[in-house]
Design a protein around this motif. Sequence first.
Motif, PDB file in Angstrom:
ATOM      1  N   THR A  37       0.834  -1.202   0.000  1.00 31.61           N
ATOM      2  CA  THR A  37       0.000   0.000   0.000  1.00 31.61           C
ATOM      3  C   THR A  37       0.865   1.247   0.000  1.00 31.61           C
ATOM      4  N   LEU A  64      -3.875   1.837   7.615  1.00 31.38           N
ATOM      5  CA  LEU A  64      -3.850   0.967   6.440  1.00 31.38           C
ATOM      6  C   LEU A  64      -2.608   0.081   6.375  1.00 31.38           C
ATOM      7  N   PRO A 100      -7.493   0.203  -1.146  1.00 31.59           N
ATOM      8  CA  PRO A 100      -7.785  -0.824  -0.148  1.00 31.59           C
ATOM      9  C   PRO A 100      -9.294  -0.956   0.047  1.00 31.59           C
ATOM     10  N   LEU A 133     -12.397   1.330   2.640  1.00 36.15           N
ATOM     11  CA  LEU A 133     -11.779   2.593   3.057  1.00 36.15           C
ATOM     12  C   LEU A 133     -12.773   3.725   2.847  1.00 36.15           C
TER      13      LEU A 133
END
Length: 426
Positions: free
Chosen positions: A3, A85, A165, A168
């Motif tokens: 990420t 995250l 993701p 979110l």
Amino acid sequence: MNTAIVLFNRDLRVHDQPALAAACERAERVVPLFVLDPAVPEGPRHAFLLECLADLRASLRARGGDLVVREGDVVRETMRLATELGAETVCAAADVSSLARRREQRFAGERIEFLLFPGVTVVPPGALLPSGGGDHYRVFTPYWHAWQRHSRRPQLPPPSRVRLPSKLAAGRLPDPGRGGAMPGGESAARERAARWLRQGLDGYADGHDDLAGDRTSRLSPYLRFGCLSPLELACRAERSEAFVRQLCWRDFHHQVAYAFPQINRENYRHGERRWRRDQDALQAWQAGMTGMPIVDAGMRQLLAEGWMHNRARLIVAAYLVKCLGLDWRAGARHFFLHLLDGDVANNCGNWQWVAGTGNDTRPNRSFNPLRQARRFDPAGRYVRRHVPELAALPAEHVHEPWRLPALPAGYPARLDGIGEEPNRGN
């Protein structure tokens, strides 16, 4: 890498966006992020910014992503999201202001990979160094020659897909309310740029100083917010050296600000002069009520449109510092508050050039606002457009002072004897 966060700031686009392109290439999941910082005052640019963000969100959604919006301190909110995250990297565009540099230093102290990319200018600040030594160019002409020779990075296509993701929350983007004279966003920017490159570029060299004709591109607000890539624009406009030279001036001021981040509050060079303190004269200038028609026209255009013709900017700035003897910083603050394209590097760099405290090789250059008015608005159409009180006056009288303010001792009753500066646009 799993990420990556792309922190948007002055690069609100998907075309030729190096930070976004790198994140999409390196990471499985990419989080485009903009943080609304309440510490940044809301001026006329705020609605334009929100329109830019709404358009950016639409472009990202069309590619399967979204623009994540948070509010608060930029570094804290970014790091909070990164922790949430498990993001390993933050990608961002490098900038030059003292605020941006302090933010970059704070990120460098965090336990996360923080990567900076070009994109705010055509040539990155610091990429060109004078052969005689020094960390930046202090004079434009040798910089222009080096800038022309410098190899360009490749332009980058927009990403075909942005993978967020799962689950979110994107966050709410405030309603910009009623739009201003110019719509914000990359879509509007690219449409305006394409139209102007077809219809206006070839006449730019001869027409960009024509005040009434308004034959400039009006692309500067989009460059300020990064809705247009300055590199892409320079490449597409290369057949007009006059226009590309203006993009080089923009880069020039950015490399000066990078080396001298206090450009918004300290003289770049030359000792401090004794400025007059006259709040009444300053307020008359700000309101477009000086009694000098060409000056009042420019200042009223600024208040009405959030924009001012490049030649008018030079005239009103020189009037404030050269004729009224008021501090350039007061003028720069007013411009920064009201201009859609106001940024620290260009705004303060140009104000210091006019004031003789910056990069002008002739710091004592004189200036004649009446001669400028008669040369660049000979029929008085620009003045009559923005100063309706003078609409009925014939061309031979429209530029004459109509209500003189309180002026400093030694200020000439007539301006015909004041000298002239060469033709230079902002």
